[in-house]
Design a protein around this motif. Structure first.
Motif, mmCIF file in Angstrom:
data_model
loop_
_atom_site.group_PDB
_atom_site.id
_atom_site.type_symbol
_atom_site.label_atom_id
_atom_site.label_comp_id
_atom_site.label_asym_id
_atom_site.label_seq_id
_atom_site.Cartn_x
_atom_site.Cartn_y
_atom_site.Cartn_z
ATOM 1 N N PRO A 151 0.797 -1.234 0.000
ATOM 2 C CA PRO A 151 0.000 0.000 0.000
ATOM 3 C C PRO A 151 0.831 1.285 0.000
ATOM 4 O O PRO A 151 0.507 2.214 -0.760
ATOM 5 N N PRO A 152 1.896 1.414 0.819
ATOM 6 C CA PRO A 152 2.648 2.671 0.794
ATOM 7 C C PRO A 152 3.282 2.961 -0.566
ATOM 8 O O PRO A 152 3.266 4.100 -1.038
ATOM 9 N N VAL A 153 3.846 1.932 -1.187
ATOM 10 C CA VAL A 153 4.469 2.112 -2.501
ATOM 11 C C VAL A 153 3.402 2.427 -3.554
ATOM 12 O O VAL A 153 3.561 3.333 -4.384
ATOM 13 N N TYR A 154 2.334 1.660 -3.508
ATOM 14 C CA TYR A 154 1.238 1.893 -4.457
ATOM 15 C C TYR A 154 0.719 3.323 -4.338
ATOM 16 O O TYR A 154 0.558 4.028 -5.341
ATOM 17 N N ASN A 155 0.466 3.771 -3.126
ATOM 18 C CA ASN A 155 -0.088 5.111 -2.920
ATOM 19 C C ASN A 155 0.871 6.202 -3.374
ATOM 20 O O ASN A 155 0.438 7.269 -3.822
ATOM 21 N N ALA A 156 2.181 5.949 -3.249
ATOM 22 C CA ALA A 156 3.161 6.941 -3.692
ATOM 23 C C ALA A 156 3.220 7.044 -5.213
ATOM 24 O O ALA A 156 3.476 8.120 -5.766
ATOM 25 N N LEU A 157 2.967 5.918 -5.901
ATOM 26 C CA LEU A 157 3.092 5.894 -7.355
ATOM 27 C C LEU A 157 1.805 6.204 -8.097
ATOM 28 O O LEU A 157 1.831 6.705 -9.216
ATOM 29 N N VAL A 158 0.656 5.890 -7.496
ATOM 30 C CA VAL A 158 -0.576 5.890 -8.272
ATOM 31 C C VAL A 158 -0.991 7.290 -8.742
ATOM 32 O O VAL A 158 -1.504 7.454 -9.848
ATOM 33 N N THR A 159 -0.758 8.317 -7.928
ATOM 34 C CA THR A 159 -1.180 9.656 -8.344
ATOM 35 C C THR A 159 -0.363 10.172 -9.531
ATOM 36 O O THR A 159 -0.949 10.620 -10.528
ATOM 37 N N PRO A 160 0.986 10.129 -9.493
ATOM 38 C CA PRO A 160 1.715 10.562 -10.694
ATOM 39 C C PRO A 160 1.433 9.693 -11.913
ATOM 40 O O PRO A 160 1.385 10.191 -13.045
#
Length: 306
Positions: free
Chosen positions: A239-248
């Motif tokens: 989740p932390p990695v996904y959340n960091a990448l998903v917006t850009p």
């Protein structure tokens, strides 16, 4: 015989053409009469057409009545009707958010209610609800659509549980990833840029082929999309990695560079649809998405090895 709601464009249109190509008798329904007539003409074989909005229960009942009047039964009902709205949650007007949820969640509920009653009466039938990868993950800027798809997935699973007493009634869900359809450009938009399907992108014909296969060989759920399982894995395990990448990734992959004025799109009313997405990706944009996806998988593998 086969009923297709949401038949005027995209996956619904491709499904209608695929069923027609093998000689199935059809009842086609959608909000837009002109687009619906064009699809019927392309199908041939004199399909019944009904101008209908799945948010209106009486309209859905009218679709079933037309099918029964012409053919006496409904063997398969495919529902692909959907609308979308782009923008941060607080920027999307409440009435637009509510209408997207109504169309994309209560619409399938209306279809399922009518279809299952008919299937009970005739001791069999297959309901195929077109869902989305976004029924399993979340991404920014499409909160209403995602909320509705999660709810529709829960509804679908509940319906399968409630029809276990009827082995000849099947409730199926097909969950595509990105598909090259008009829904992105037709969407309500409060994000400033026209939406588009992020890569990798499938054709509606590929999804339609899986729908036809489900009609012949029902399964509970089918995922269509090269990257679907990888994205789901990242969403679930990291989740932390996904959340960091998903917006850009969404800003660069899910929104084109064509500016859009705020507007309701086709959320409240039918508009002429043009098949295909609003823009194509440059080599640099595709490479950026690929690099980010590779980073997500690499980080996941490293974490799992610890």
């Amino acid at each position: 015989m086969v009923v297709v709601t949401g038949a005027s464009s995209g996956i619904g249109r491709a499904s209608a053409l695929a069923f027609a190509a093998r000689g199935d008798r059809l009842v086609l329904a959608a909000r837009g009469a002109a687009d619906l007539a064009a699809v019927a003409a392309a199908c041939g074989n004199d399909p019944v057409t009904v101008t209908a909005d799945v948010t209106r229960r009486d309209d859905v009942e009218a679709v079933a009545a037309a099918a029964l009047q012409r053919y006496g039964r409904i063997d398969v009902w495919v529902d692909s009707a959907a609308v979308m709205a782009y923008g941060k949650f607080e920027d999307v007007p409440a009435e637009v958010f509510d209408r997207v949820v109504t169309t994309d969640l209560l619409g399938p509920a209306n279809v399922a209610r009518v279809a299952l009653r008919r299937f009970r009466a005739q001791d069999g039938g297959t309901l195929i609800l077109v869902s989305s990868l976004l029924a399993r993950i979340t991404v920014p800027y499409v909160s209403a659509y995602t909320t509705a798809k999660w709810g529709a997935r829960a509804l679908t699973r509940t319906l399968r549980q409630e029809t276990r007493d009827a082995p000849d009634i099947h409730v199926c869900m097909v969950a595509p990833g990105s598909v090259d359809t008009p829904i992105y450009a037709s969407a309500a938009n409060y994000a400033g840029f026209v939406g588009r399907p992020p890569p990798p992108v499938d054709s509606p014909e590929r999804v339609a082929a899986r729908i036809v296969r489900l009609a012949d060989h029902p399964r509970a759920e089918v995922s269509v999309g090269l990257a679907n399982r990888v994205i789901e894995l990242g969403y679930t395990l990291l989740p932390p990695v996904y959340n960091a990448l998903v917006t850009p990734l969404m800003r660069n992959g899910g929104l084109s560079r064509r500016r859009a004025e705020p507007g309701e799109g086709n959320v409240f009313r039918s508009e002429p649809r043009v098949e295909g997405g609003p823009g194509r990706f440059t080599r640099a944009q595709v490479s950026a998405v690929a690099v980010a996806a590779t980073a997500l998988v690499t980080l996941g593998v490293r974490r799992l090895r610890r």
